[in-house]
Design an enzyme around this catalytic site. Structure first.
Site, PDB file in Angstrom:
ATOM      1  N   GLU A   1     -50.831 -15.531 -14.881  1.00  0.00           N
ATOM      2  CA  GLU A   1     -50.016 -16.672 -15.337  1.00  0.00           C
ATOM      3  C   GLU A   1     -50.888 -17.862 -15.695  1.00  0.00           C
ATOM      4  O   GLU A   1     -50.545 -18.643 -16.574  1.00  0.00           O
ATOM      5  CB  GLU A   1     -49.007 -17.071 -14.249  1.00  0.00           C
ATOM      6  CG  GLU A   1     -47.912 -18.026 -14.732  1.00  0.00           C
ATOM      7  CD  GLU A   1     -48.362 -19.476 -14.877  1.00  0.00           C
ATOM      8  OE1 GLU A   1     -47.902 -20.155 -15.820  1.00  0.00           O
ATOM      9  OE2 GLU A   1     -49.186 -19.939 -14.065  1.00  0.00           O
ATOM     10  N   GLU A   2     -52.011 -18.022 -14.991  1.00  0.00           N
ATOM     11  CA  GLU A   2     -52.786 -19.262 -15.067  1.00  0.00           C
ATOM     12  C   GLU A   2     -53.659 -19.356 -16.316  1.00  0.00           C
ATOM     13  O   GLU A   2     -54.302 -20.377 -16.530  1.00  0.00           O
ATOM     14  CB  GLU A   2     -53.691 -19.401 -13.836  1.00  0.00           C
ATOM     15  CG  GLU A   2     -52.940 -19.575 -12.517  1.00  0.00           C
ATOM     16  CD  GLU A   2     -52.366 -20.968 -12.342  1.00  0.00           C
ATOM     17  OE1 GLU A   2     -52.448 -21.789 -13.273  1.00  0.00           O
ATOM     18  OE2 GLU A   2     -51.816 -21.227 -11.264  1.00  0.00           O
TER      19      GLU A   2
ATOM     20  N   ASP B   1     -51.575 -14.587  -9.675  1.00  0.00           N
ATOM     21  CA  ASP B   1     -53.000 -14.926  -9.793  1.00  0.00           C
ATOM     22  C   ASP B   1     -53.371 -16.233  -9.100  1.00  0.00           C
ATOM     23  O   ASP B   1     -52.548 -17.106  -8.865  1.00  0.00           O
ATOM     24  CB  ASP B   1     -53.448 -14.954 -11.259  1.00  0.00           C
ATOM     25  CG  ASP B   1     -52.520 -15.749 -12.170  1.00  0.00           C
ATOM     26  OD1 ASP B   1     -51.336 -15.957 -11.809  1.00  0.00           O
ATOM     27  OD2 ASP B   1     -52.967 -16.172 -13.250  1.00  0.00           O
TER      28      ASP B   1
ATOM     29  N   HIS C   1     -53.277 -27.211  -7.750  1.00  0.00           N
ATOM     30  CA  HIS C   1     -54.617 -27.060  -8.358  1.00  0.00           C
ATOM     31  C   HIS C   1     -55.648 -27.985  -7.695  1.00  0.00           C
ATOM     32  O   HIS C   1     -56.719 -28.204  -8.248  1.00  0.00           O
ATOM     33  CB  HIS C   1     -54.607 -27.277  -9.891  1.00  0.00           C
ATOM     34  CG  HIS C   1     -53.759 -26.292 -10.626  1.00  0.00           C
ATOM     35  ND1 HIS C   1     -53.939 -25.999 -11.974  1.00  0.00           N
ATOM     36  CD2 HIS C   1     -52.724 -25.515 -10.236  1.00  0.00           C
ATOM     37  CE1 HIS C   1     -53.044 -25.096 -12.349  1.00  0.00           C
ATOM     38  NE2 HIS C   1     -52.286 -24.791 -11.314  1.00  0.00           N
TER      39      HIS C   1
ATOM     40  N   ARG D   1     -33.534 -28.223 -13.968  1.00  0.00           N
ATOM     41  CA  ARG D   1     -33.061 -29.058 -15.062  1.00  0.00           C
ATOM     42  C   ARG D   1     -32.463 -28.149 -16.126  1.00  0.00           C
ATOM     43  O   ARG D   1     -33.017 -27.093 -16.407  1.00  0.00           O
ATOM     44  CB  ARG D   1     -34.279 -29.788 -15.622  1.00  0.00           C
ATOM     45  CG  ARG D   1     -34.022 -30.764 -16.699  1.00  0.00           C
ATOM     46  CD  ARG D   1     -35.358 -31.312 -17.223  1.00  0.00           C
ATOM     47  NE  ARG D   1     -35.120 -31.990 -18.477  1.00  0.00           N
ATOM     48  CZ  ARG D   1     -34.787 -33.261 -18.561  1.00  0.00           C
ATOM     49  NH1 ARG D   1     -34.707 -33.996 -17.486  1.00  0.00           N
ATOM     50  NH2 ARG D   1     -34.519 -33.796 -19.738  1.00  0.00           N
TER      51      ARG D   1
HETATM   52 NI    NI Z   1     -48.163 -21.983 -10.770  1.00  0.00          NI
END
Ligand code: NI
Length: 391
Positions: free
Chosen positions: A138-139, A80, A364, A177
């Protein structure tokens, strides 16, 4: 095991760039990824795969490369875009007003398609079945991952791996990580109800603006005074709405913000302190605070074994050992976290920052862009992860 994966991926650079640019020019918002899904499914079909569409009642696309009697390793790309008006002056800029791939999910899909093509070429060398997961939504809450999981995409899957393109990391590096990697976001909404009136007669009013100011400052003491030296957390107020003019004290103030934590106990403690400080401060001044706290994606926890596999895959894909870095905790949230709650998984950042070619803006941002030289590297890492699995 092929040693020339990166050469093979670089050989398809032009194709990867073309796929990414097509997707970039035609972004779709969370939950509306119809054309995106169709594009991905068509490309997979051209490679001889049989994609399954509309997974999870959404625009999810899944394709399997089956090795008889072998469990799956899964790769995931999100699909998305964001409600941002693109400001990049490039010929593949978004053609949709107010919608932009400003997080790199266009690149994620292109790289997963690239990995699919490489894996098709090397199908006879696979020791594990491979599941390619193209995940929508996802967003935006509640994320696309839970619906994909409910639809069974993790059935038979022994591990999952995902890449996120990362502008803060220079091209040529990857990083991740062990353990907690990305934050669990918590959404805050606070309404402070006072008593409005004439700005010249504050004694007749309960001024919610001054109370809101105290609440905001008070909230900034949570991280410094409630958490210990080894605990991590962020409390940010992002929106204040109140008032209409210069001579009226308003009735109420609306605040919104976010908490970011990496541990459920700390998340709950910080949330409770937010509630106490907002309500207690309001009460002390004769006002009332309504506090709404909603927890979003869980903390993304990387499995140590899968992180080691990801490092190995990056090396296999041509990254030098010193370019495979350990990253600090990340304040961003990711719904990939849901997959990692179900099966051992790892999420890795792929460097695609290159300020020399104007690719240094943060995710973003209306001018976010990536160094496309990262695309073949990413495709090679994804393919290497699958080729080494079970070997
Ligand atoms: Ni992303």
């Amino acid at each position: 095991m092929p040693t020339d994966l990166i050469d093979e991926a670089c050989g398809m650079s032009e194709q990867l760039v073309a796929w990414r640019r097509h997707l970039h020019a035609h972004p779709e918002l969370s939950g509306a990824e119809e054309q995106t899904a169709a594009f991905v499914a068509e490309r997979l079909g051209e490679m001889g795969l049989t994609p399954r569409c509309n997974i999870g009642g959404m625009n999810g696309v899944v394709a399997d490369l089956v090795v008889a009697d072998q469990p799956f390793v899964a790769l995931r790309a999100d699909m998305d875009a964001l409600p941002i008006q693109e400001e990049n002056d490039v010929d593949y800029a978004s053609e949709t007003l107010g919608v932009m791939h400003a997080c790199g999910h266009d690149a994620h899909m292109a790289m997963l398609l690239g990995a699919a093509r490489i894996l098709q070429h090397h199908r006879s060398e696979l020791h594990r079945s491979v599941r390619l997961i193209f995940q929508p939504h996802e967003e935006n809450e509640p994320g696309g991952a839970p619906a994909m999981i409910r639809a069974g995409v993790l059935e038979g899957v022994e591990s999952i791996f995902g890449l996120h393109i990362w502008a803060a990391l220079p091209t040529g590096r990857v990083g991740t990580r062990v353990g907690a990697f990305m934050a669990s976001p918590t959404l805050l909404e606070i309404s402070i109800h006072g008593k409005g009136g004439h700005a010249a007669m504050p004694e007749e009013c309960i001024d919610p603006i001054v109370i809101a100011a105290q609440v905001i400052v008070g909230l900034q003491m949570i991280v410094s005074r409630t958490l210990g030296a080894s605990d991590a957390g962020v409390v940010t107020i992002t929106r204040i709405n109140a008032g209409t003019t210069h001579n009226v004290i308003p009735q109420s103030v609306e605040l919104a913000g976010t908490i970011r934590t990496f541990d459920t106990t700390i998340r709950d403690r910080v949330s409770e302190r937010v509630r106490e400080i907002a309500q207690g401060t309001a009460k002390a001044h004769g006002a009332r605070a309504d506090v709404k706290i909603s927890h979003s994606y869980p903390t993304l926890i990387n499995d140590p074994v899968i992180v080691a596999d990801a490092h190995r895959a990056a090396e296999r894909a041509g990254f030098d050992r010193e370019d495979i870095v350990d990253l600090p905790l990340q304040g961003g949230g990711e719904d990939f976290a849901y997959y990692c709650q179900e099966v051992p998984g790892a999420f890795m950042f792929l460097g695609a920052g290159n300020p020399a070619i104007d690719c240094g803006f943060p995710h973003h941002h209306p001018r976010f862009n990536i160094d496309e030289a990262a695309l073949p590297r990413g495709a090679a890492v994804l393919a290497a992860y699958c080729l080494q699995a079970g070997g």
